[in-house]
Write a protein that holds these residues in place. Structure first.
Motif, PDB file in Angstrom:
ATOM      1  N   VAL A   1       0.489   4.331  -1.547  1.00  0.00           N
ATOM      2  CA  VAL A   1       0.788   3.372  -2.605  1.00  0.00           C
ATOM      3  C   VAL A   1       1.596   2.213  -2.027  1.00  0.00           C
ATOM      4  N   VAL A   2       1.560   1.105  -2.753  1.00  0.00           N
ATOM      5  CA  VAL A   2       2.311  -0.094  -2.388  1.00  0.00           C
ATOM      6  C   VAL A   2       3.255  -0.420  -3.540  1.00  0.00           C
ATOM      7  N   THR A   3       4.519  -0.602  -3.238  1.00  0.00           N
ATOM      8  CA  THR A   3       5.493  -0.904  -4.284  1.00  0.00           C
ATOM      9  C   THR A   3       5.422  -2.388  -4.646  1.00  0.00           C
ATOM     10  N   GLU A   4       6.153  -2.744  -5.684  1.00  0.00           N
ATOM     11  CA  GLU A   4       6.159  -4.131  -6.148  1.00  0.00           C
ATOM     12  C   GLU A   4       6.698  -5.091  -5.081  1.00  0.00           C
ATOM     13  N   LEU A   5       7.511  -4.579  -4.161  1.00  0.00           N
ATOM     14  CA  LEU A   5       8.079  -5.427  -3.112  1.00  0.00           C
ATOM     15  C   LEU A   5       7.357  -5.261  -1.779  1.00  0.00           C
ATOM     16  N   GLY A   6       6.151  -4.672  -1.794  1.00  0.00           N
ATOM     17  CA  GLY A   6       5.314  -4.643  -0.611  1.00  0.00           C
ATOM     18  C   GLY A   6       5.629  -3.567   0.404  1.00  0.00           C
ATOM     19  N   LEU A   7       6.251  -2.461  -0.013  1.00  0.00           N
ATOM     20  CA  LEU A   7       6.546  -1.364   0.903  1.00  0.00           C
ATOM     21  C   LEU A   7       5.482  -0.278   0.764  1.00  0.00           C
ATOM     22  N   LEU A   8       5.082   0.282   1.911  1.00  0.00           N
ATOM     23  CA  LEU A   8       4.051   1.313   1.949  1.00  0.00           C
ATOM     24  C   LEU A   8       4.695   2.696   1.871  1.00  0.00           C
ATOM     25  N   CYS A   9       4.132   3.565   1.019  1.00  0.00           N
ATOM     26  CA  CYS A   9       4.675   4.916   0.849  1.00  0.00           C
ATOM     27  C   CYS A   9       3.531   5.895   0.627  1.00  0.00           C
ATOM     28  N   ASN A  10       3.762   7.141   1.046  1.00  0.00           N
ATOM     29  CA  ASN A  10       2.870   8.220   0.653  1.00  0.00           C
ATOM     30  C   ASN A  10       3.127   8.541  -0.816  1.00  0.00           C
ATOM     31  N   LYS A  11       2.071   8.631  -1.598  1.00  0.00           N
ATOM     32  CA  LYS A  11       2.217   8.750  -3.050  1.00  0.00           C
ATOM     33  C   LYS A  11       2.995  10.002  -3.450  1.00  0.00           C
TER      34      LYS A  11
ATOM     35  N   ALA B   1      15.111   1.127  -4.444  1.00  0.00           N
ATOM     36  CA  ALA B   1      15.763   1.176  -5.746  1.00  0.00           C
ATOM     37  C   ALA B   1      14.966   0.447  -6.821  1.00  0.00           C
ATOM     38  N   HIS B   2      14.074  -0.452  -6.430  1.00  0.00           N
ATOM     39  CA  HIS B   2      13.283  -1.184  -7.420  1.00  0.00           C
ATOM     40  C   HIS B   2      12.193  -0.315  -8.031  1.00  0.00           C
ATOM     41  N   VAL B   3      11.930   0.858  -7.465  1.00  0.00           N
ATOM     42  CA  VAL B   3      10.928   1.775  -8.014  1.00  0.00           C
ATOM     43  C   VAL B   3      11.618   2.666  -9.037  1.00  0.00           C
ATOM     44  N   GLN B   4      11.381   2.404 -10.313  1.00  0.00           N
ATOM     45  CA  GLN B   4      12.033   3.147 -11.390  1.00  0.00           C
ATOM     46  C   GLN B   4      11.044   3.833 -12.323  1.00  0.00           C
ATOM     47  N   SER B   5       9.772   3.494 -12.193  1.00  0.00           N
ATOM     48  CA  SER B   5       8.765   4.132 -13.037  1.00  0.00           C
ATOM     49  C   SER B   5       7.414   4.023 -12.336  1.00  0.00           C
ATOM     50  N   LEU B   6       6.390   4.598 -12.963  1.00  0.00           N
ATOM     51  CA  LEU B   6       5.044   4.556 -12.385  1.00  0.00           C
ATOM     52  C   LEU B   6       4.464   3.148 -12.368  1.00  0.00           C
ATOM     53  N   ARG B   7       5.028   2.254 -13.160  1.00  0.00           N
ATOM     54  CA  ARG B   7       4.523   0.876 -13.185  1.00  0.00           C
ATOM     55  C   ARG B   7       4.978   0.060 -11.979  1.00  0.00           C
ATOM     56  N   ASP B   8       5.904   0.603 -11.184  1.00  0.00           N
ATOM     57  CA  ASP B   8       6.472  -0.161 -10.071  1.00  0.00           C
ATOM     58  C   ASP B   8       5.740   0.038  -8.755  1.00  0.00           C
ATOM     59  N   PHE B   9       4.605   0.715  -8.776  1.00  0.00           N
ATOM     60  CA  PHE B   9       3.792   0.846  -7.568  1.00  0.00           C
ATOM     61  C   PHE B   9       2.339   1.052  -7.961  1.00  0.00           C
ATOM     62  N   ALA B  10       1.444   0.828  -7.018  1.00  0.00           N
ATOM     63  CA  ALA B  10       0.011   0.952  -7.276  1.00  0.00           C
ATOM     64  C   ALA B  10      -0.656   1.587  -6.062  1.00  0.00           C
ATOM     65  N   GLU B  11      -1.690   2.361  -6.311  1.00  0.00           N
ATOM     66  CA  GLU B  11      -2.398   3.034  -5.220  1.00  0.00           C
ATOM     67  C   GLU B  11      -3.229   2.035  -4.430  1.00  0.00           C
ATOM     68  N   ALA B  12      -3.225   2.193  -3.105  1.00  0.00           N
ATOM     69  CA  ALA B  12      -3.883   1.247  -2.211  1.00  0.00           C
ATOM     70  C   ALA B  12      -4.936   1.963  -1.375  1.00  0.00           C
ATOM     71  N   THR B  13      -5.956   1.218  -0.983  1.00  0.00           N
ATOM     72  CA  THR B  13      -7.016   1.725  -0.117  1.00  0.00           C
ATOM     73  C   THR B  13      -6.861   1.109   1.269  1.00  0.00           C
ATOM     74  N   LEU B  14      -6.578   1.947   2.265  1.00  0.00           N
ATOM     75  CA  LEU B  14      -6.428   1.503   3.650  1.00  0.00           C
ATOM     76  C   LEU B  14      -7.675   1.880   4.440  1.00  0.00           C
ATOM     77  N   HIS B  15      -8.085   0.976   5.324  1.00  0.00           N
ATOM     78  CA  HIS B  15      -9.291   1.221   6.129  1.00  0.00           C
ATOM     79  C   HIS B  15      -8.892   1.926   7.421  1.00  0.00           C
ATOM     80  N   PRO B  16      -9.418   3.126   7.699  1.00  0.00           N
ATOM     81  CA  PRO B  16      -9.015   3.853   8.909  1.00  0.00           C
ATOM     82  C   PRO B  16      -9.549   3.191  10.185  1.00  0.00           C
TER      83      PRO B  16
END
Length: 308
Positions: A110-120, A137-152
């Motif tokens: 997933v990618v957070t609202e501030l552009g950080l990559l994380c394992n969901k 700290a900006h991640v406070q709910s499910l709306r603060d990140f979105a699932e991303a598709t990375l190309h291997p």
């Protein structure tokens, strides 16, 4: 006619280096005494020229002209390259490791609202346990990140990468741009596209005019692009956009609650009017009066519950 050569007086052997040449001393010295003079090397094709070192080449640049090249300068140069190597390693870590756990990135990512990559999964665990690190700290709910598709990266081997031993820019990384093939190692900027969920290089996005996803052709609007691991200026813009999104979500929720309250109040008023009509018709006076009183009494409660 050619003047005959006059031989110099023979002197006793000395330990004068081969780079020194004996010539007659000045007239003020005693007769027959020889004086040494240094013969400069290089510039004459005699093999005395040597290539400049890196420190000397840095000194020859106009920006560094006049800066000392002694031990202190060599130490400063060494620290400069050490800092640069550390910076490259840090960029590589941000592009390949989870920002929540420092573990290697693995789908789902997933990618957070501030552009950080994380394992969901690891980000969700942090969110549920309320143990989110400060930089997330900006991640406070499910709306603060979105699932991303990375190309291997087809050339990546996890066992080989784990051994290390290569410079950060020479290592194979797990993910690449699906369009340009650019490795996602932190040296080239990458972006996350909200409508399609794709992660591509900024170069590939600019190649299509930044108006649509270069992979799926989904149109992009304003605010649909998130820079990954942004610099200070980009992070400030993302923070401002994040605050605007939160304010808009709160306003929409309040408006939705207001509409529900209005509907509940209208329903209570209609029920009260119907009960009053039934009471006035005389067909069940006491029952009609009780229904009207209950509608009037419960109307505000229904409205408040709908607003909540």
């Amino acid at each position: 006619s050619i003047a005959p050569h006059r031989a110099l007086p023979r002197s006793a052997p000395s330990s004068t280096p081969s780079s020194m040449t004996n010539i007659p001393a000045s007239p003020s010295s005693s007769a027959g005494r020889l004086g040494p003079i240094l013969r400069l090397r290089g510039g004459g094709g005699d093999g005395g020229v040597y290539p400049l070192t890196h420190t000397e080449m840095q000194w020859m640049q106009s920006a560094n002209m006049g800066v000392g090249t002694g031990i202190g300068a060599v130490a400063r140069d060494h620290r400069h390259w050490a800092d640069r190597a550390s910076e490259d390693a840090l960029r590589l870590d941000r592009a390949t490791l989870c920002a929540a756990s420092s573990k290697p990135l693995a789908p789902p990512v997933v990618v957070t609202e501030l552009g950080l990559l994380c394992n969901k999964e690891e980000l969700l665990e942090r969110l549920l346990s309320k143990s989110m690190p400060q930089h997330l700290a900006h991640v406070q709910s499910l709306r603060d990140f979105a699932e991303a598709t990375l190309h291997p990266n087809p050339h990546y081997a996890a066992d080989k990468a784990a051994k290390g031993g290569e410079a950060a820019e020479d290592r194979e990384v797990p993910f690449v741009c699906p369009i340009a093939g650019t490795p996602m190692n932190g040296r080239s900027p990458f972006v996350f596209l909200r409508p399609s969920g794709r992660v591509v290089s900024e170069r590939a996005l600019k190649g299509v005019g930044a108006t649509a996803c270069p992979v799926t052709d989904v149109p992009l609007g304003e605010g649909d692009t998130v820079h990954l691991n942004p610099n200070a200026e980009q992070r400030e813009a993302l923070e401002q956009r994040h605050e605007e999104r939160r304010a808009a979500a709160k306003a929409a929720k309040a408006a939705k609650g207001g509409k529900k309250a209005q509907k509940a109040a209208a329903a209570a008023a209609a029920a009260a009017a119907a009960a009053a009509g039934a009471s006035g018709s005389g067909g069940g006076g006491e029952a009609g009066d009780a229904a009207a009183a209950g509608a009037v009494r419960d109307g505000p409660k229904l409205a408040a519950g709908a607003a909540a």
